[in-house]
Design a protein around this motif. Structure first.
Motif, PDB file in Angstrom:
ATOM      1  N   LYS A 590       0.865  -1.187   0.000  1.00 58.57           N
ATOM      2  CA  LYS A 590       0.000   0.000   0.000  1.00 58.57           C
ATOM      3  C   LYS A 590       0.903   1.239   0.000  1.00 58.57           C
ATOM      4  O   LYS A 590       1.925   1.256   0.680  1.00 58.57           O
ATOM      5  N   LEU A 592       2.282   5.005   0.753  1.00 65.38           N
ATOM      6  CA  LEU A 592       2.279   5.848   1.938  1.00 65.38           C
ATOM      7  C   LEU A 592       1.618   7.180   1.609  1.00 65.38           C
ATOM      8  O   LEU A 592       1.636   7.623   0.475  1.00 65.38           O
ATOM      9  N   ALA A 605       3.763   0.553   2.793  1.00 69.70           N
ATOM     10  CA  ALA A 605       3.374  -0.103   4.028  1.00 69.70           C
ATOM     11  C   ALA A 605       2.481  -1.270   3.677  1.00 69.70           C
ATOM     12  O   ALA A 605       2.038  -1.411   2.545  1.00 69.70           O
ATOM     13  N   THR A 606       2.236  -2.110   4.642  1.00 73.28           N
ATOM     14  CA  THR A 606       1.359  -3.243   4.398  1.00 73.28           C
ATOM     15  C   THR A 606       0.627  -3.602   5.684  1.00 73.28           C
ATOM     16  O   THR A 606       1.072  -3.245   6.769  1.00 73.28           O
ATOM     17  N   VAL A 607      -0.487  -4.285   5.506  1.00 73.70           N
ATOM     18  CA  VAL A 607      -1.212  -4.767   6.671  1.00 73.70           C
ATOM     19  C   VAL A 607      -0.844  -6.231   6.862  1.00 73.70           C
ATOM     20  O   VAL A 607      -0.984  -7.035   5.950  1.00 73.70           O
ATOM     21  N   VAL A 613       0.041  -2.786  11.085  1.00 73.22           N
ATOM     22  CA  VAL A 613       0.700  -2.160   9.940  1.00 73.22           C
ATOM     23  C   VAL A 613       2.203  -2.391  10.043  1.00 73.22           C
ATOM     24  O   VAL A 613       2.769  -2.298  11.130  1.00 73.22           O
ATOM     25  N   LEU A 615       5.980  -1.446   7.933  1.00 73.36           N
ATOM     26  CA  LEU A 615       6.559  -0.616   6.874  1.00 73.36           C
ATOM     27  C   LEU A 615       7.446  -1.464   5.960  1.00 73.36           C
ATOM     28  O   LEU A 615       8.114  -2.391   6.413  1.00 73.36           O
TER      29      LEU A 615
ATOM     30  N   GLU B  33       0.909   2.472  14.443  1.00 75.65           N
ATOM     31  CA  GLU B  33       2.267   1.968  14.235  1.00 75.65           C
ATOM     32  C   GLU B  33       3.160   3.169  13.931  1.00 75.65           C
ATOM     33  O   GLU B  33       3.013   3.814  12.904  1.00 75.65           O
ATOM     34  N   LEU B  45       1.006   5.104  11.473  1.00 81.77           N
ATOM     35  CA  LEU B  45       0.071   4.560  10.502  1.00 81.77           C
ATOM     36  C   LEU B  45      -0.976   3.706  11.219  1.00 81.77           C
ATOM     37  O   LEU B  45      -0.685   3.047  12.196  1.00 81.77           O
ATOM     38  N   VAL B  46      -2.188   3.744  10.684  1.00 83.31           N
ATOM     39  CA  VAL B  46      -3.275   2.989  11.284  1.00 83.31           C
ATOM     40  C   VAL B  46      -3.946   2.161  10.200  1.00 83.31           C
ATOM     41  O   VAL B  46      -4.115   2.621   9.075  1.00 83.31           O
ATOM     42  N   ASN B  47      -4.273   0.936  10.533  1.00 75.76           N
ATOM     43  CA  ASN B  47      -5.023   0.090   9.606  1.00 75.76           C
ATOM     44  C   ASN B  47      -6.503   0.401   9.763  1.00 75.76           C
ATOM     45  O   ASN B  47      -7.120   0.011  10.742  1.00 75.76           O
ATOM     46  N   GLY B  50      -8.298  -2.201   6.289  1.00 78.74           N
ATOM     47  CA  GLY B  50      -7.479  -2.596   5.150  1.00 78.74           C
ATOM     48  C   GLY B  50      -6.839  -1.436   4.416  1.00 78.74           C
ATOM     49  O   GLY B  50      -6.010  -1.623   3.544  1.00 78.74           O
ATOM     50  N   ILE B  52      -4.466   1.870   4.630  1.00 79.55           N
ATOM     51  CA  ILE B  52      -3.482   2.396   5.575  1.00 79.55           C
ATOM     52  C   ILE B  52      -3.595   3.910   5.625  1.00 79.55           C
ATOM     53  O   ILE B  52      -3.553   4.589   4.602  1.00 79.55           O
ATOM     54  N   THR B  54      -2.666   7.679   7.456  1.00 82.90           N
ATOM     55  CA  THR B  54      -1.695   8.426   8.247  1.00 82.90           C
ATOM     56  C   THR B  54      -2.407   9.088   9.419  1.00 82.90           C
ATOM     57  O   THR B  54      -3.398   9.783   9.229  1.00 82.90           O
ATOM     58  N   GLU B  83      -6.923  12.174   0.305  1.00 78.99           N
ATOM     59  CA  GLU B  83      -6.298  11.183   1.141  1.00 78.99           C
ATOM     60  C   GLU B  83      -7.111  11.080   2.433  1.00 78.99           C
ATOM     61  O   GLU B  83      -7.765  12.034   2.823  1.00 78.99           O
TER      62      GLU B  83
END
Lengths: 788, 143
Positions: A590, A592, A605-607, A613, A615, B33, B45-47, B50, B52, B54, B83
């Motif tokens: 994903k 940034l 980043a990825t879940v 999350v 990086l 995170e 960062l927050v999920n 699904g 992501i 900021t 965003e």
């Protein structure tokens, strides 16, 4: 209304793209009725819709084109290069107007009467083939007389039929009674037309187009495979890309929820619940796969444009080129498709412009005057391979090498040792072109390097193979998708990071005693000896500014364990020290947000499976941040070369070892040292803010490499200072004479004390199993800086 | 009379508001995170289902001291500048209808930083509601 226009624009643009290739295709087989009918339908429906939407100018152009096509379809005219060019010019004009409509909702007021006039002329002049010039709507008109052989054939055919139009019709008629083409309506119409004066027939035809349009479809229903394509187009719908991406996100979320349920289910005894969760598992997996597929698009989308492009280019370069395309159905992620579009266009241009020779040259070389350009796409090992092959002149290695030496890309010595493969890959260097003259197509020497960078940016590779006189193949290897990449998960300071597998070479784990001694320092820069070669090390914690247990332990390694991830980027290897190494995983990338995009160390980043999350590290960015790519790169390669030379007992260099701060060993090549001297502190004098010593009647500047700021003051237990008197190969003097004191003489002061500014480490040596390094004694930077 | 609806929240005991239509949802359960090397105002960062997102630390963004470490902050998910952002705030308030009659532009004596971020002030019966300019909040802070 707005919706209808948008729908119309999307559809028409798609159709026009297809039209380009269809027309070029038609040039090869001018009698292909199905193809002609298809082209006709496209233009006809554009004309129809524009009339309805009220774009009169566009309608007029389309109408003129349609008329011409009617003649072609009915066999009154046979396609020749002029007509093709005319039709292509019409397609371009329509495209231009569509763009205008997209922006302004009007088809503008540009005068197209010239184009329309040309189209008219073309349709009335089967006997004046080759004398009509196509208006300059496109650039391909440059070389009308050089037509592709197929086209030439067509001209011949027309020439043979240079009788009044009616007799052409007569000739064609038996053909149209063959069952495949049997269309009573059309046949009778043809018969009618023979009797009706030409002008009248024209007027009528436009009215009857609708009826005729349906006929080929009916005929298709019986015969070939074309109609399956028609119906597949009907079964597809257009979906907004952002909708698909949202769907993708949701599926990701679903997968996470599924994972949680499975975990929960494992602790349950209820068998029906277990069965349901099992099914949920399967459905989710399937669904995810299918959603992934929606992102895939066939290569056709970009490859389909090439036949037309090559045709135009070949005309402009006065060459004959046939295009063969293989593997158009190969699917690729749409973002990747977008990313390779430009590089691929560039490669095709190059092949036509530089690769394929002119017909006379080819004939002289005993080749078919018509060059062959082959585009091939296929899956292999989880990657998509794309090849652009021409059967042209190939790369002349000597010429290329000479150019490279001339431009200073390689030295003459290096050049002598290069393997053919390496030589060919020189074409990817910036500023290197073997083209004798710069054309508007290519030859400026920019491009191939851009191709390479762009391909590498998406995780692909590009490589060239060439045989002089036989042709060149450029092969790109592209990952299937950018959205999902295999990574290695590592942990540092409690954070998880993903390292793309592409840059991963190996993992090194050291425990206990060994880990303590494993890291050596080259003037403060940590290195590890990997199978005899020095590997520069980066500490992830330090690079990312993460808290470390304590700074000393950082280098000493905690828990007596050392995990080194060996990475490579741009041909440079380095080790990344992390706390823990976890599993390899496939992750969904994903992007940034704008706040974080500029941080070079992260690629995205990825879940993770647990919903957290993580990086993704940008290895190249990381290396650049640590200045690994500019300085150490050279050092390491030199080091390796030196080792190799040393082992063969050749090119041994004598060096003088000395100690500076912290008992570190340093060395300079002995050849650059004149003598060793000892001076008393009192002998040091200050001149212009720097130390000098009167030495043999001259002033000897001192480069102070110790941290003692005041050399002139004597210290306890230190009554002399050791000084290396060196001569410098100065750019201005070009003198290495050590005897003559007229050459500039400079010194290194060798005292066990303090640290210096970061020195430019030139080479690393391993001397009796310890690491030392030499100062760069070409004096370009460090000592000059120290002295001045 | 013009009414606007604001989703309100507290940061450092001040009542701020973002127009309701700009807010997607409010999350109480989230894990941020942290991102090394990130600008100070970015919490991490927050999920978010699904996606992501900021997360912006509103205390830092508005120039307040950091909260006590045990404070459990709430997150407001808002869409701005193409965003989605998460705004970390101390506490979520009510949805308030504010009338333009009660609106006043930012007084001259507030700091430049605040003037840029805060549109003005609504004089609610019991306290002031400070509507925020979301697009300014989401701007990248040069450091």
């Amino acid at each position: 209304m707005e919706d209808i226009i948008r729908e119309f624009l999307i559809e028409s643009n798609e159709n026009l793209d297809r039209l380009d290739s269809s027309l070029v295709e038609l040039e090869k087989s001018p009698r292909d009725q199905a193809l002609l009918a298809d082209i006709f339908r496209t233009i006809h429906s554009i004309k129809g819709t524009t009339g309805f939407l009220g774009f009169p100018r566009l309608e007029k152009v389309a109408h003129a084109g349609e008329n011409l096509l009617t003649f072609l379809r009915d066999g009154v005219l046979l396609l020749n290069p002029d007509i093709t060019s005319g039709l292509l010019a019409m397609v371009d004009a329509i495209r231009e107007m569509l763009e205008l409509i997209d922006q302004t909702r009007s088809d503008g007021d540009k005068d197209c009467s010239e184009l329309i006039e040309t189209l008219h002329q073309l349709q009335n002049s089967s006997s004046t083939v080759g004398e009509i010039t196509v208006p300059v709507c496109t650039q391909q008109v440059a070389a009308q007389e050089v037509a592709a052989p197929v086209a030439a054939q067509a001209v011949a055919a027309v020439a043979a039929n240079q009788q009044p139009a009616a007799s052409v019709q007569q000739n064609e008629r038996p053909a149209s009674t063959v069952p495949f083409n049997a269309q009573p309506a059309q046949e009778t119409q043809l018969a009618e037309e023979q009797d009706v004066p030409q002008a009248e027939a024209l007027a009528e035809r436009s009215g009857e187009n609708r009826r005729k349009e349906d006929a080929p479809v009916a005929a298709d229903r019986r015969g070939g495979k074309e109609r399956r394509e028609v119906s597949s187009a009907d079964s597809a719908i257009r979906v907004d890309v952002s909708l698909l991406e949202r769907l993708m996100d949701l599926v990701g979320e679903l997968v996470l929820t599924r994972n949680q349920i499975i975990q929960y289910a494992a602790a349950q005894r209820d068998s029906s619940f277990l069965a349901v969760s099992q099914r949920l598992n399967l459905v989710t997996t399937d669904m995810r796969e299918i959603i992934m597929k929606t992102r895939m698009q066939p290569m056709q989308n970009i490859m389909g444009k090439f036949p037309r492009m090559v045709r135009d280019l070949a005309l402009a370069c006065e060459k004959q080129v046939r295009v063969e395309i293989e593997g158009q159905d190969t699917e690729l992620d749409r973002t990747l498709l977008e990313a390779i579009k430009d590089p691929m266009t560039h490669l095709v241009r190059n092949s036509v412009d530089h690769g394929v020779e002119k017909p006379d040259v080819r004939r002289a070389a005993g080749k078919n005057p018509e060059g062959l350009l082959k585009l091939r796409a296929y899956h292999e090992g989880g990657q998509v391979n794309i090849e652009v092959t021409d059967d042209g002149a190939g790369i002349n290695p000597e010429k290329l090498l000479a150019k490279a030496v001339e431009k200073g890309l390689v030295t003459r010595q290096q050049a002598d040792q290069m393997k053919p493969h390496e030589i060919n890959n020189l074409i990817f260097h910036a500023g290197l072109s073997t083209a004798d003259k710069v054309t508007n197509v290519s030859g400026r020497g920019v491009g191939m390097d851009v191709v390479k960078t762009n391909i590498e940016k998406v995780g692909g590779t590009v490589d060239v193979q060439s045989v002089l006189g036989q042709g060149t193949t450029l092969r790109m290897k592209i990952p299937l998708t950018l959205a999902i990449i295999p990574v290695l998960i590592v942990r540092s300071a409690g954070h998880r990071f993903a390292i793309p597998q592409v840059s991963l070479l190996e993992l090194v784990r050291l425990e206990g005693e060994r880990s303590e001694r494993a890291i050596e320092l080259v003037h403060g820069a940590p290195v590890y000896r990997l199978r005899g070669n020095l590997l520069p090390l980066l500490f992830l914690r330090r690079e990312l500014g993460l808290p470390s247990a304590d700074s000393a332990a950082e280098i000493k390694v905690e828990d007596k364990k050392l995990n080194i991830v060996v990475l490579h980027v741009e041909g440079q290897q380095f080790g990344l020290v992390v706390d823990e190494i976890h599993d390899a995983e496939e992750i969904v990338v994903k992007p940034l947000g704008q706040h974080l995009k500029h941080i070079a160390a992260f690629a995205g980043a990825t879940v993770m499976g647990d919903g957290q999350v993580a990086l993704i590290l940008d290895i190249m960015g990381l290396a650049k941040r640590a200045h690994l790519l500019s300085d150490v790169k050279k050092a390491v390669t030199q080091d390796v070369k030196l080792d190799a030379a040393g082992e063969e007992g050749m090119n041994k260099q004598e060096i003088l070892l000395f100690r500076i701060a912290n008992a570190r060993r340093t060395a300079v090549p002995l050849s650059s040292v004149d003598r060793l001297e000892e001076f008393k502190p009192a002998q040091f004098e200050r001149a212009g803010g720097q130390y000098v010593v009167q030495y043999r009647g001259e002033l000897l500047p001192i480069a102070n490499l110790s941290d003692k700021s005041d050399l002139a003051t004597a210290r306890d237990g230190e009554d002399t200072c050791n000084v290396l008197v060196c001569s410098i190969k100065d750019a201005a003097w070009e003198s290495l004479s050590t005897r003559s004191l007229t050459s500039p003489t400079k010194t290194l002061r060798l005292n066990p004390a303090g640290k210096t500014a970061i020195p430019p480490v030139q080479q690393w040596y391993r001397i009796r199993s310890r690491t030392s390094w030499t100062w760069k004694l070409s004096w370009e930077s460090p000592l000059r800086a120290a002295i001045h | 009379m013009n009414e606007k609806q604001y989703c309100t929240f507290f940061v450092n005991d001040l009542l701020f508001g973002v127009e309701v239509m700009e807010v997607q949802e409010i999350m109480s359960h989230h894990r941020v995170e942290p991102v090394p090397l990130a600008p100070d105002t970015v919490a991490g960062l927050v999920n978010h289902r699904g996606q992501i997102v900021t997360a912006i630390d509103m205390r830092k963004r508005l120039g307040f001291p950091a909260a006590a470490s045990n404070a459990h902050s709430m997150m407001l998910i808002a869409h701005c500048r193409e965003e989605t952002f998460g705004l970390l705030v101390d506490k979520i308030g009510d949805v308030v209808s504010a009338s333009s009659d009660d609106f006043e532009v930012t007084p001259e004596n507030v700091t430049e930083n605040a003037k840029e971020l805060v549109e003005g002030a609504y004089k609610l019966p019991d306290r002031l509601l400070l509507p925020l300019r979301l697009e300014k909040i989401a701007e990248i802070v040069k450091q």
